[in-house]
Design a protein around this motif. Structure first.
Motif, PDB file in Angstrom:
ATOM      1  N   SER A   1       0.003  31.752   0.023  1.00  0.00           N
ATOM      2  CA  SER A   1       0.910  30.794   0.655  1.00  0.00           C
ATOM      3  C   SER A   1       1.423  29.767  -0.346  1.00  0.00           C
ATOM      4  CB  SER A   1       0.215  30.107   1.824  1.00  0.00           C
ATOM      5  OG  SER A   1      -0.942  29.469   1.390  1.00  0.00           O
ATOM      6  N   GLU A   2       0.622  29.507  -1.414  1.00  0.00           N
ATOM      7  CA  GLU A   2       1.092  28.590  -2.451  1.00  0.00           C
ATOM      8  C   GLU A   2       2.356  29.124  -3.107  1.00  0.00           C
ATOM      9  OE1 GLU A   2       0.188  25.650  -3.446  1.00  0.00           O
ATOM     10  OE2 GLU A   2      -1.588  25.387  -2.196  1.00  0.00           O
ATOM     11  N   ILE A   3       2.337  30.423  -3.362  1.00  0.00           N
ATOM     12  CA  ILE A   3       3.483  31.040  -4.042  1.00  0.00           C
ATOM     13  C   ILE A   3       4.643  31.255  -3.060  1.00  0.00           C
ATOM     14  CG2 ILE A   3       4.120  32.909  -5.616  1.00  0.00           C
ATOM     15  CD1 ILE A   3       1.800  31.369  -6.656  1.00  0.00           C
ATOM     16  N   ALA A   4       4.287  31.320  -1.754  1.00  0.00           N
ATOM     17  CA  ALA A   4       5.321  31.545  -0.747  1.00  0.00           C
ATOM     18  C   ALA A   4       6.357  30.418  -0.744  1.00  0.00           C
ATOM     19  CB  ALA A   4       4.685  31.665   0.629  1.00  0.00           C
ATOM     20  N   LYS A   5       5.878  29.218  -1.082  1.00  0.00           N
ATOM     21  CA  LYS A   5       6.810  28.096  -1.135  1.00  0.00           C
ATOM     22  C   LYS A   5       7.907  28.387  -2.160  1.00  0.00           C
ATOM     23  CE  LYS A   5       2.847  25.114  -0.717  1.00  0.00           C
ATOM     24  NZ  LYS A   5       1.984  24.339  -1.613  1.00  0.00           N
ATOM     25  N   TYR A   6       7.500  28.992  -3.268  1.00  0.00           N
ATOM     26  CA  TYR A   6       8.441  29.300  -4.342  1.00  0.00           C
ATOM     27  C   TYR A   6       9.533  30.245  -3.855  1.00  0.00           C
ATOM     28  CZ  TYR A   6      10.044  30.942  -8.924  1.00  0.00           C
ATOM     29  OH  TYR A   6      10.789  31.254 -10.012  1.00  0.00           O
ATOM     30  N   GLY A   7       9.114  31.279  -3.171  1.00  0.00           N
ATOM     31  CA  GLY A   7      10.074  32.245  -2.641  1.00  0.00           C
ATOM     32  C   GLY A   7      11.033  31.582  -1.665  1.00  0.00           C
ATOM     33  N   THR A   8      10.480  30.675  -0.852  1.00  0.00           N
ATOM     34  CA  THR A   8      11.317  29.995   0.127  1.00  0.00           C
ATOM     35  C   THR A   8      12.369  29.139  -0.576  1.00  0.00           C
ATOM     36  OG1 THR A   8       9.373  29.914   1.515  1.00  0.00           O
ATOM     37  CG2 THR A   8      11.237  28.571   2.191  1.00  0.00           C
ATOM     38  N   ILE A   9      11.950  28.475  -1.654  1.00  0.00           N
ATOM     39  CA  ILE A   9      12.900  27.643  -2.394  1.00  0.00           C
ATOM     40  C   ILE A   9      14.051  28.497  -2.939  1.00  0.00           C
ATOM     41  CG2 ILE A   9      13.195  26.199  -4.436  1.00  0.00           C
ATOM     42  CD1 ILE A   9      10.336  25.266  -4.079  1.00  0.00           C
TER      43      ILE A   9
ATOM     44  N   ARG B   1      20.687  22.661  -8.173  1.00  0.00           N
ATOM     45  CA  ARG B   1      20.440  21.354  -7.568  1.00  0.00           C
ATOM     46  C   ARG B   1      19.479  21.494  -6.379  1.00  0.00           C
ATOM     47  NH1 ARG B   1      25.598  19.203  -5.934  1.00  0.00           N
ATOM     48  NH2 ARG B   1      25.234  20.066  -3.865  1.00  0.00           N
ATOM     49  N   VAL B   2      19.770  22.475  -5.536  1.00  0.00           N
ATOM     50  CA  VAL B   2      18.900  22.690  -4.376  1.00  0.00           C
ATOM     51  C   VAL B   2      17.484  23.015  -4.844  1.00  0.00           C
ATOM     52  CG1 VAL B   2      18.438  24.210  -2.419  1.00  0.00           C
ATOM     53  CG2 VAL B   2      20.747  23.388  -2.845  1.00  0.00           C
ATOM     54  N   PHE B   3      17.412  23.850  -5.885  1.00  0.00           N
ATOM     55  CA  PHE B   3      16.087  24.200  -6.396  1.00  0.00           C
ATOM     56  C   PHE B   3      15.343  22.947  -6.863  1.00  0.00           C
ATOM     57  CE2 PHE B   3      12.702  25.896  -8.794  1.00  0.00           C
ATOM     58  CZ  PHE B   3      12.472  27.161  -8.295  1.00  0.00           C
ATOM     59  N   GLY B   4      16.061  22.093  -7.566  1.00  0.00           N
ATOM     60  CA  GLY B   4      15.456  20.849  -8.051  1.00  0.00           C
ATOM     61  C   GLY B   4      14.975  19.981  -6.903  1.00  0.00           C
ATOM     62  N   TYR B   5      15.813  19.815  -5.905  1.00  0.00           N
ATOM     63  CA  TYR B   5      15.443  18.975  -4.764  1.00  0.00           C
ATOM     64  C   TYR B   5      14.241  19.552  -4.008  1.00  0.00           C
ATOM     65  CZ  TYR B   5      18.606  15.072  -4.553  1.00  0.00           C
ATOM     66  OH  TYR B   5      19.205  13.875  -4.798  1.00  0.00           O
ATOM     67  N   ALA B   6      14.227  20.871  -3.884  1.00  0.00           N
ATOM     68  CA  ALA B   6      13.116  21.499  -3.157  1.00  0.00           C
ATOM     69  C   ALA B   6      11.808  21.280  -3.911  1.00  0.00           C
ATOM     70  CB  ALA B   6      13.377  22.982  -2.970  1.00  0.00           C
ATOM     71  N   THR B   7      11.873  21.383  -5.245  1.00  0.00           N
ATOM     72  CA  THR B   7      10.676  21.136  -6.048  1.00  0.00           C
ATOM     73  C   THR B   7      10.194  19.697  -5.842  1.00  0.00           C
ATOM     74  OG1 THR B   7      11.541  22.696  -7.673  1.00  0.00           O
ATOM     75  CG2 THR B   7       9.736  21.273  -8.377  1.00  0.00           C
TER      76      THR B   7
END
Lengths: 420, 615
Positions: A116-124, A357-363
């Protein structure tokens, strides 16, 4: 595009520096939280600090790998990665092992891994791809629905693993949606109001809150009596909020699991239950409070050393910081996180592609949520939710997940002048 | 090729996001400032270096008998504890003299404690005497890292019922790793009632957080005791045991090997559970426990063996009660059916002897004279009933009847370490003889309670209670009420019904009454108390036969059901029956008026150390 693109020249040095500093600080605190005289070897794989060294080494390799991958990989494979992570999340429900009542782990040898930790990455990735492809100036209903679906799908799968903490992390994407105009300021405002009302309702009788709301409605209505059209809206708002307050009691009693309920109750009522749910919080507050201004010094923390705080190297790592390094240490850690987030915000705004930009904000959103909730819970500001402090807590999945996000963004940022 | 910077129309919202981040950081810092600097209550003061977590051990629950007499209570003692991480310069020589230990011992114990944990307390010296405690209390400030922890130990009003009470020991590593409640040095019920009711008896430990200064002096409670928890005393147990009867039973079995189990039939409450040889429960308390335990383990008389629950004997003639009831229920015989007995019963390849008695006999007189011939015939007829297709089916049905009397399985109530006994299965004979290799005469010894049968004394008493109840039993148990006498322990209250008609039980009660009035047990008849009984003499290939007797009384309103086994004593009617009759008299009249009869039992000795043959 120059044929010899030097990634090291273009990478943001500030973020890189902050990342390294935090990982190193993290390791020393994990060492302190587990340290006993009997185990003095740093490279002992039977200890968490020994294992963490392996995880850190892995994180460096991962970072290097991300930096060398062609940048178009992330945009082209965003959906492939997203879908395969969904499959893995479903898989862990059937083939995973249970740790701390959460069926969210795959185990390989002595190391457990939490997809699930890595799942966040996929979602981003998926979210960034979705938003960057939207051709409309202002998001319409269909693109909003899609965006929410992309977030909710993995969130629900994580919830099925009974991992409430990680599920809540997905709510942090509200910040991304807000920045991109997918939700308005009003939603953010009402989100905050809703949380505040939720907590207040648990403290006070719901009828007192509703009474107070009625009083506020009347007052505002009186002040704005010149505007005739405002009254129906106010009354509608009042009814809505009252309904919410009323349903909170029901939700609390009927929806939440007992141990989550207990954690919220501990926070609100001060927790007379020292043996049970209140235990962690009290011990953690004593440890941090006893640190004072300058702390007790490295390896000198008595609360830390007593092992009074369970899960100290993971979710309660901030206790070690607070006790051994005092307010100064707390200030440094909070300063580091704030600098990192603000720097990332600055970089995100500099991006020319919406994807980056979206990737940055999600991080930033994820970093922010973990930071606020984790430290908040150790000092009694929010209920005890089992999520780690990024880059500092013990744990490979969390470290790798964060490394992956940060370095993907650094890679995107290094190429920000290119068309992606 | 470069693209233009396009922040989108919502670019201004970046400021709000930045604002949220900064505001949150500030909020966290403010709370940290409150905790770490502004609020002094979370700091241990400059004077106090350590917080010491002092465990308050609750008093263990007391144990009473059925009439409210206190049987087990607590006595305070003190453990000397050490926290190795806090030990600094001390006068080791003086310390060792005070405690009466060698310097080497001091070093090794400290090392041991350090290996467990530098920061958690370990027991340095267990149960120090009151004088040592007083001397220590004065000088404690000179020994940083050491402190005295009050604890309690069990004390017993009478040196009785040691197997029933069980004993309390220290929680071992296995328990500690499986149950977070227990820490090293904690006490836990190891056997008997102490184990079965551990959770109720132990109570709840409390923790006091004390501040301790550099001189090992108590600097008061941390935050005025806000985080302290109170110890909750353990709950008291009201047992079903009758202390007076238990004392008497243990006296009667002195110098004998065996057991007495008495049950109140209407409730399943165990009135007394006597095992002999036994030992003083006080032996397994305190510093001498390990040494005494080893001594008891090596005792050739095996006093640790709880015969009442663990010795498994073939029941012998008392088993005729069950076989006769089955034959009556199955319609193999009617109460009037009679067979002649010439002192010996012959069937294919086997003959069984009988003692001389009037002939012919029926169900009632068969029990009255304990006729082997009658028992053998009705058993064979039961097994050979034409309604069964094969002997396996037939024996299985017989077995179902037998187990419904509570035989062959542990009761699973609050009796600890009970053994199941044995009721043979058809499979066993199939394996031994082959499926077609056995007939009713092959297994004829079952008809007279010998052969592949193992019954524990508590099962014997229970089956007698079932007859007293005319067809059911309540699972035998030891605890009547928990916490208060009115808080009844209802978990064992259900009746276990036996599928045999009440009229047959009435027949059996009459037969057993006649045993006492004019049959094999008449020597032990009790004046003015109508008693029903059955004698048994269990063949013992290793030595003298075991004397067995079961009884209940009064016949029409049973208050007590009892089983007595005296190993290597010979006939049931000669030793076991008189003991049962004395127990019944004692229980029902609270006194015994047959002095010579009692004296004969008290004088009898059947104790010779010999290999265990009852298992």
């Amino acid at each position: 595009m120059t044929p010899q693109f030097n990634i090291l020249k273009n990478i943001d040095k500030t973020v890189l520096f902050l990342f390294l500093v935090m990982v190193i600080i993290g390791w020393f605190n994990i060492f302190a939280s587990e340290y006993t005289e009997a185990h003095r070897h740093i490279f002992d794989l039977g200890t968490s600090y020994g294992k963490q060294l392996v995880w850190i080494l892995g994180a460096f390799i991962l970072a290097a790998a991300v930096l060398t991958i062609d940048i178009r990989f992330f945009t082209s494979f965003a959906w492939v990665i997203y879908v395969s992570l969904l499959v893995v999340l479903i898989g862990v429900l059937f083939f995973g092992v249970e740790i701390n009542a959460t069926r969210a782990w795959f185990r390989v040898g002595g190391f457990a891994f939490q997809p699930s930790e890595i799942a966040k990455y996929g979602t981003i990735l998926a979210l960034a791809s979705l938003i960057s492809r939207a051709r409309v100036k202002s998001p319409d209903v269909s693109s909003r629905t899609k965006a929410f679906a992309v977030i909710l799908l993995p969130a629900m799968l994580v919830l099925l693993q009974k991992d409430v903490g990680t599920t809540l992390v997905f709510s942090s994407f509200i910040l991304v949606l807000f920045r991109e105009g997918y939700i308005g300021g009003l939603v953010l405002f009402f989100g905050v109001v809703a949380v505040a009302l939720f907590v207040l309702t648990l403290i006070f009788n719901e009828f007192i809150i509703i009474g107070a709301l009625a009083a506020i409605t009347l007052l505002v209505g009186f002040l704005m009596r010149k505007k005739s059209r405002v009254m129906p809206q106010l009354i509608g708002l009042f009814l809505l909020l009252s309904g919410f307050v009323y349903s909170v009691d029901y939700t609390f009693d009927n929806v939440l699991e007992p141990h989550h309920k207990a954690r919220i109750e501990v926070l609100i009522y001060g927790g007379a239950d020292l043996q049970g749910a209140g235990y962690n919080l009290h011990q953690s507050k004593i440890a941090i409070g006893s640190g004072g201004f300058a702390g007790k010094g490295f390896l000198q923390g008595t609360q830390t050393q007593f092992n009074f705080i369970p899960e100290q190297s993971t979710d309660f790592i901030f206790c070690t910081v607070g006790e051994e390094w005092g307010f100064i240490g707390s200030l440094v850690i909070i300063g580091l996180y704030t600098s990192l987030m603000i720097r990332l915000l600055y970089l995100a705004e500099k991006q020319r592609s919406v994807f980056s930009r979206v990737f940055g904000y999600a991080t930033i959103s994820i970093l922010f949520f973990h930071f606020a909730i984790n430290i908040g819970m150790t000092i009694g500001l929010v209920p005890v939710i089992g999520i780690p402090l990024p880059l500092i807590s013990y744990g490979g999945s969390s470290l790798w997940g964060m490394t992956l996000m940060l370095f993907t963004f650094l890679k995107l940022d290094a190429h920000r002048y290119e068309m992606i | 090729m470069q693209i233009k910077h396009n922040p989108g129309q919502f670019s201004n919202r970046r400021k709000i996001v930045a604002g949220i981040i900064l505001a949150t950081s500030l909020l966290l810092l403010v709370q940290l400032f409150m905790l770490q600097i502004a609020d002094p209550s979370y700091k241990t003061s400059a004077l106090s270096n350590y917080l010491r977590y002092v465990t308050d051990y609750p008093a263990r629950g007391l144990i009473y008998d059925r009439n409210g007499e206190l049987l087990v209570y607590n006595e305070a003692h003190y453990d000397l504890m050490v926290i190795p991480g806090q030990v600094s310069e001390l006068d080791t020589l003086e310390f060792c003299e005070l405690l009466g230990i060698e310097m080497a011992t001091f070093e090794s114990r400290l090392l041991q404690a350090r290996q467990y944990s530098r920061f958690r307390p370990s027991v340095f010296e267990r149960q120090i005497s009151k004088t040592t405690f007083a001397a220590f209390q004065e000088k404690l400030f000179r020994y940083p890292g050491f402190f005295v922890q009050p604890r309690t130990l069990r004390k017993y009003t009478y040196p009785i019922a040691t197997h029933t009470f069980g004993y309390v020991g220290e929680a071992g590593p296995n328990v500690i790793s499986n149950d977070p409640y227990y820490r090293p040095g904690d006490y836990i019920g190891v056997s008997g009632v102490e184990r079965a009711y551990e959770e109720q008896l132990r109570g709840q430990k409390g923790v006091r957080i004390r501040m301790v200064d550099v001189h090992n002096r108590d600097a008061g409670p941390f935050q005025e005791g806000r985080f302290d928890t109170l110890a909750v005393a353990g709950k008291d147990l009201y047992t079903t045991m009758d202390a007076e009867l238990q004392v008497y039973g243990e006296r009667l079995l002195q110098n004998k090997r065996g057991s007495i189990v008495a049950i109140e039939p209407s409730t399943g409450e165990i009135l007394s559970l006597v095992t002999s040889p036994a030992f003083d429960p006080g032996l397994l308390v305190g510093r001498q426990r390990t040494r005494n335990y080893r001594m008891l383990q090596n005792d050739s008389l095996n006093p640790l063996f709880n015969r009442a629950l663990m010795a498994q004997y073939p029941p012998g003639s008392v088993f005729k009660i069950i076989n006769t009831l089955i034959a009556l229920q199955e319609g193999v015989i009617s109460p009037q059916t009679s067979y002649g007995c010439g002192g010996i019963y012959h069937t294919t390849g086997i003959s069984i002897r009988c003692r001389s008695h009037p002939s012919p006999v029926n169900a009632i007189t068969g029990i009255q004279y304990s006729c082997n011939t009658f028992s053998s015939i009705i058993f064979q007829n039961t097994i050979n009933q034409s309604k069964f297709e094969n002997i396996q089916e037939s024996l299985q049905q017989w077995r179902d009847y037998v187990t419904s009397f509570g035989l062959g399985n542990p009761f699973g109530s609050d009796l600890s370490h009970e053994l199941p006994g044995l009721v043979v299965t058809p499979d066993y004979y199939d394996r031994l003889y082959g499926p077609r290799g056995w007939r009713s005469q092959t297994i004829l010894s079952l008809g007279i309670g010998q052969g592949e049968l193992g019954v524990t004394p508590v099962q014997l008493a229970n089956m007698t209670a079932a007859v007293a109840n005319r067809g059911y039993y309540i699972t035998p148990h030891l605890v009547k009420a928990i916490d208060t006498p009115d808080n009844k322990n209802n978990q064992f209250g259900l009746a276990n019904n036996i599928e045999i008609d009440r009229e047959h039980f009435e027949t059996m009660a009459e037969a057993m009454r006649r045993v006492m009035a004019e049959g094999t047990g008449s020597f032990s008849a009790i004046p003015d108390i109508e008693t029903a009984g059955k004698t048994g003499t269990v063949q013992n290939p290793h030595g003298e036969n075991h004397s067995v007797f079961v009884a209940f009384a009064p016949v029409d309103d049973p208050q007590i059901a009892i089983s007595v086994v005296v190993e290597n004593a010979g006939y049931g009617s000669v030793w076991a029956a008189p003991i049962a009759s004395l127990m019944i008299e004692k229980y029902l009249t609270r006194e015994v008026n047959r002095a010579w009869f009692e004296q004969r039992i008290l004088d009898a000795r059947f104790l010779t150390a010999q290999p265990e043959d009852a298992q």
